[in-house]
Design a protein around this motif. Structure first.
Motif, short mmCIF file in Angstrom:
data_model
loop_
_atom_site.label_atom_id
_atom_site.label_comp_id
_atom_site.label_asym_id
_atom_site.label_seq_id
_atom_site.Cartn_x
_atom_site.Cartn_y
_atom_site.Cartn_z
N CYS A 274 -6.16 1.70 -5.76
CA CYS A 274 -6.24 0.34 -5.34
C CYS A 274 -5.40 0.07 -4.12
CB CYS A 274 -5.38 -0.55 -6.43
SG CYS A 274 -6.21 -0.43 -7.81
N SER A 275 -4.16 0.72 -3.76
CA SER A 275 -3.50 0.35 -2.62
C SER A 275 -4.26 0.66 -1.33
CB SER A 275 -2.13 1.26 -2.75
OG SER A 275 -1.42 0.65 -3.89
N LEU B 167 -7.14 -1.55 -0.76
CA LEU B 167 -6.72 -3.04 -0.29
C LEU B 167 -6.19 -3.11 0.75
CD1 LEU B 167 -5.18 -4.26 -3.93
CD2 LEU B 167 -7.15 -4.84 -2.80
N ILE B 168 -5.46 -1.99 1.36
CA ILE B 168 -4.93 -2.12 2.74
C ILE B 168 -5.99 -1.49 3.92
CG2 ILE B 168 -2.55 -1.97 2.11
CD1 ILE B 168 -2.49 0.76 3.18
N VAL C 216 2.17 0.88 2.45
CA VAL C 216 1.38 -0.39 1.96
C VAL C 216 1.44 -1.17 3.43
CG1 VAL C 216 1.39 -2.53 0.70
CG2 VAL C 216 1.77 -0.19 -0.42
N PHE D 112 1.92 6.66 -2.61
CA PHE D 112 2.05 5.32 -1.91
C PHE D 112 3.53 4.80 -1.83
CE2 PHE D 112 -1.42 3.23 0.72
CZ PHE D 112 -2.13 4.23 0.60
N GLY D 113 4.24 4.28 -1.00
CA GLY D 113 5.25 3.75 -0.86
C GLY D 113 5.21 2.51 -0.25
N GLU D 114 6.23 1.74 -0.08
CA GLU D 114 6.39 0.57 0.65
C GLU D 114 5.84 0.53 2.25
OE1 GLU D 114 9.71 -1.69 -0.37
OE2 GLU D 114 8.54 -3.11 -1.08
#
Lengths: 520, 446
Positions: free
Chosen positions: B106-107, B110-111, B76, B71-73
């Motif tokens: 997590c990422s 959460l998204i 996200v 995962f990168g920005e």
């Protein structure tokens, strides 16, 4: 050189923005030197060469692939920096899993203490151990409690906070909490915005940790110590003292293993250098810009040429040219017979280097000084320019000019699936490696690895001897690798192993659609 | 009732998070974990569960080879489903494997990425592919292990209505990689159960037949859980799903008496003839006591001091097993037993009760502590009497063990002063190895 370092900002800009760093590229070293346009980038803000109005020409082209393997993140790096100080405590504001590598950092810390002659002991990195409820309701109170707990338990001289992916996504305000706790506890509390998804390369984590030290710990009213030299390092053995003592200098290692006071006094030093520009350039440039502590304008201290130039540059800085020349001459005389003997033993041997960016440039010089052929290398990222921006620090260019081209020079962020194709294009009797996950596949292909855990091992004149002797020992381990090669296989499909281009997926992603077969 | 100690934080972690269950998948022959998370998540789990835990290595498509979305920005902000899709598509083509398991961290959670819909396409194409929600904030890797096993059962093993095989049992016990000696221990458990006349599905490690074994889960006559709590929810799930009964034996057997009793209990539960088991037990006992008798000479007449009082720090499975064996079979005195794997509340009473039934005249209240600072404080405060303190723990206890001039045996993660290949500390053979290790360190070896 433009003023690039902005210490007034909460956090540092990512490497890919600041320096134009890339993680995926394939070609020859000389091509990469040319495409990097180091000098042009250094002249402009944000490492952007010749960018037109719309920013064209700003980025080095990358080979993006649909397939990626696990690697490392900025959060890990921040932990292995700010979490490895002798009298400060790091609090990871995260679920417990973000701390799962800490046992390994502990091993590095304990070994580092021992190498520097200090009694080994455990690291103290805490986590707020966040759970599902914290994701829903926020966890700021937990972080505050953790800071108080850290203060009561360990009486630290400073506390660091680190951000994780989850706390960044739910919007925890690390900076405000840090400021509040700094007031309450009366010691520096430094936030690090190092969530793992933030930057495409983990090395931004070094910059984030250094930024935190520069803003919160470095002495803002320095009293000069003219015999002190900062060396930005990791956990390595103190080989620098034996090279710098003849110039009348004391070494101040930053930042693993350091104490609060050692970090604070960096602004008082006569100059700054590093074992690797990738690691040290941000810190060195910031000290130069803010406190007038000059950074050494030289390539890194590896191999004859690099070490000579590095010593001369330091000597010039501290006015010890005569001493340096005498030292260089006597050292050449001392090590030359030993290196000649090693060259004879290593004749016809080929090596392959896989390490972090500019460190690889140094290692290749050492191997070539030992007469070892290096036709290929993987660097885990490439910085087309460093924060320092000095021409003398253009390590890749120096390497190509001093030692000739490296025909297969690859930028790739620890992607073991590329290794079979990479190692088929060149002869490699051994690999030199830092970072996990790659050497095991080389091992299955019959190739032994020299895992450099002590990153100072190849430094200086003696470093060449150390490396030469170690390579001879490593080559003997081929026996074990040949056993493996005869009996175990790689975890990749025959289709993938038949590919010749390690970047085929970036160039021709349509190959994935060839003859799909359902596995059962 | 056991003393419980809580703090606000954890220092010196002794487990990973739920996505550490990537190593549950990696332990299945032919299993390929695909990490749907940030770039460093499963690297950290590698160190916590394998690299810094006896240097166990990774072997297949795990360790550095594990496919990961990283995962990168961009993901996200815009979602990671597209990148996950590309990763799955390429993984199926590049990585050798029989069963692909997507683990979301997590990422992704959460998204709110819809992983199920990405996976569905590949499932429809006939691939063996499963997904599991393993965000780090869901809990530690022990819970992640149960989540992933249940996901594989539900999404891959599927429904079954056929007959059961009387001699076949499903064994749910130690957690792969997390339990430092899982490979040797599984091999020993399989060996003794087969010796007693059973066929055993072990699911993980070189003794497992891989996905065909998983497919045969519903054909087993029952589920055998050998652990204080991990695996009980899996057995209950299977009971509900397939109407399969289960036998829960909370203590891993160590030594002849415990292992023979263990086998008799399983035989009785299964309702098979005890004849084969008794013959096997007799053979094993003969060999075991041959060795124990020789060891007993040293034990009886060593001049230079033996440890008497011991502490055990670690996950509940190993903690109770070692404590029971040393108290009941060797006569060492437990003085501080700290359980570090955060067992669910509902199991704690029954776990504590085991420590009150160690052997005649010996009992102790275990403590439940996950924070290393408190663990170490407790060990500083422990009265080990006049002998040399023996601490069965992890690398984190190195400092306190040195301070107390004690012997430290690393029996759980992290274990950075042990190289573990196929060693076992349980059953008939493992018990003898455990004695060797403890008393080698007593006489000054490592």
């Amino acid at each position: 050189m433009a003023r690039n370092i902005q210490l007034d900002l909460e956090t540092v800009e990512n490497r890919e923005m600041r320096l134009g760093s890339i993680i995926s590229w394939d070609g020859s070293a000389s091509e990469l030197v040319e495409l990097s346009r180091y000098e042009e980038r250094a002249l402009r803000h944000k490492g952007c060469p010749g960018a037109g109005k719309n920013g064209e020409g700003c980025r080095l082209c990358e080979l993006n692939m649909p397939f990626n393997q696990q690697s490392m993140c900025a959060n890990s790096i921040a932990a292995c920096q700010a979490g490895n100080l002798r009298d400060c405590v790091l609090i990871q504001h995260s679920p417990v899993g973000c701390t799962a590598r800490n046992p390994e950092f502990n091993l590095a810390f304990r070994n580092g203490l021992e190498r520097r002659g200090i009694k080994p002991r455990n690291i103290n990195i805490m986590t707020t151990n966040l759970l599902e409820n914290d994701m829903v309701f926020g966890a700021s109170e937990k972080l505050k409690k953790a800071a108080r707990e850290a203060y009561e338990r360990y009486n630290p001289k400073a506390i660091f906070f680190s951000m994780s992916c989850s706390t960044a996504i739910i919007g925890e305000d690390l900076s405000s909490i840090a400021a509040e706790m700094e007031d309450e506890l009366g010691i520096p509390v430094a936030p690090m915005h190092c969530e793992g998804f933030r930057s495409k390369h983990w090395s931004t984590g070094f910059d984030i940790a250094q930024h935190a030290v520069l803003r919160h710990i470095v002495n803002k009213h320095p009293k000069k110590q003219p015999d002190l030299i900062n060396i930005v390092a990791l956990w390595g053995t103190d080989y620098f003292t034996e090279m710098l003592k003849p110039l009348g200098l004391r070494v101040n290692y930053i930042m693993d293993i350091a104490s609060f006071d050692e970090l604070a006094q960096t602004s008082e030093a006569a100059c700054t250098s590093a074992f690797c520009h990738t690691l040290g350039s941000y810190f060195a440039t910031a000290l130069e810009q803010e406190y007038g502590v000059p950074q050494i304008r030289a390539p890194q201290p590896y191999g004859f040429a690099g070490t000579d130039a590095w010593l001369r540059a330091i000597a010039k800085q501290v006015g010890k040219e005569t001493e340096a020349e005498a030292f260089i001459a006597s050292e050449h005389e001392r090590v030359k017979p030993k290196i000649d003997a090693l060259r004879a033993k290593l004749k016809g041997v080929s090596g392959f280097v896989l390490t972090g960016s500019s460190y690889a440039h140094g290692l290749i010089s050492v191997l070539r000084d030992l007469g070892i052929t290096v036709d290929g290398s993987v660097v885990f990222h490439h910085d087309p320019v460093y924060d320092g921006g000095y021409e003398e620090q253009n390590t890749l260019k120096t390497l190509v000019e001093e030692y000739g081209d490296i025909p297969h020079f690859t930028v790739s962020k620890t992607q073991p699936f590329q290794l079979p194709a990479l190692l088929k294009r060149v002869k490699a009797d051994f690999i030199i490696i830092r970072h996990n996950g790659l050497a095991p596949n080389a091992a299955r292909m019959g190739i032994p690895s020299f895992a450099i855990g002590d990153e100072h091992f190849p430094v200086g004149y003696d470093g060449m001897i150390r490396v030469g002797e170690a390579v001879i020992e490593v080559l003997a381990r081929k026996k074990m690798n040949q056993v493996l090669q005869r009996h175990v296989s790689l975890p990749y499909s025959d289709w993938w192993l038949s590919q010749k281009d390690p970047f085929i997926l970036a160039k021709h992603p349509e190959v994935l659609d060839e003859a799909e077969e359902v596995q059962d | 009732m056991a003393k419980q100690t809580k703090s606000n934080t954890i220092v010196h972690p002794r487990y990973g998070c739920a996505i550490g269950a990537a190593y549950t998948v990696a332990a299945i022959p032919g299993g390929v974990p695909i990490a749907n998370c940030g770039p460093g998540c499963v690297d950290k789990q590698y160190y916590g569960l394998s690299g810094s835990n006896g240097f166990q290595g990774s072997g297949v498509a795990s360790g550095g080879d594990m496919p990961s979305v990283n995962f990168g920005e961009n993901e996200v902000v815009f979602g990671g489903a597209k990148k996950l899709d590309g990763l799955i598509k390429s993984s199926l083509k590049i990585v050798k494997g029989d069963l692909f398991v997507i683990l979301t961290g997590c990422s992704g959670e959460l998204i709110g990425d819809n992983v199920e819909s990405v996976v569905k396409t590949y499932k429809q194409q006939g691939y063996n592919i499963v997904f599991a929600d393993t965000a780090g904030f869901k809990g530690n890797n022990l819970r992640g292990h149960e989540i992933v096993v249940k996901a594989i059962i539900d999404q891959f093993v599927g429904d079954y209505k056929g007959r059961r095989r009387k001699k076949l049992i499903n064994l749910w016990t130690e957690i792969p990689y997390f339990n430092t000696f899982w490979r040797g221990d599984l091999a020993e458990l399989k060996r003794v159960l087969e010796g007693a006349g059973f066929e055993v599905n072990v699911f993980f490690g070189p003794q497992s037949k891989g996905i065909s074994e998983w497919k045969s889960i519903p054909r087993a006559s029952f589920n055998l859980v050998v652990s204080p709590w991990v695996g009980v929810s899996i057995a209950k799930h299977l009971e509900k799903k397939y109407g399969q009964p289960y036998l829960h034996i909370p203590v891993l057997p160590i030594g002849e008496e415990a292992t023979s009793a263990f086998l008799r209990r399983v035989v009785e539960f299964a309702g098979i003839s005890p004849e084969i088991a008794e013959k096997f037990i007799a053979r094993e006992a003969h060999e075991y006591y041959y060795y124990l008798e020789h060891f007993a000479d040293f034990f009886a007449e060593y001049w230079f001091g033996l440890p008497s009082k011991f502490a055990a720090v670690g996950d509940s499975a190993y903690n109770i097993a070692l404590t029971k064996f040393l108290a009941d079979q060797v006569g060492l005195i437990p003085v501080r037993q700290i359980i570090t794997d955060d067992p669910p509340e509902k199991f704690r009473e029954s776990i504590s009760a085991l420590y009150h039934d160690l052997t005649e005249g010996v009992e102790i209240d275990p403590e439940y502590i996950e924070d290393g600072y408190l663990v170490e404080q407790a060990l500083y405060d422990t009265d080990f009497g006049t002998g040399v303190p023996l601490i069965l723990g992890s690398s984190w206890e190195k400092d306190v063990a040195a301070e107390r001039k004690g012997l430290l045996l690393e029996v759980g993660t992290p274990a950075t002063e042990e190289v573990v290949i196929n060693r076992s500390y349980i059953g008939y053979r493992g018990a003898l190895t455990l004695l060797e290790k403890i008393y080698t360190s007593t006489v000054g070896g490592k």
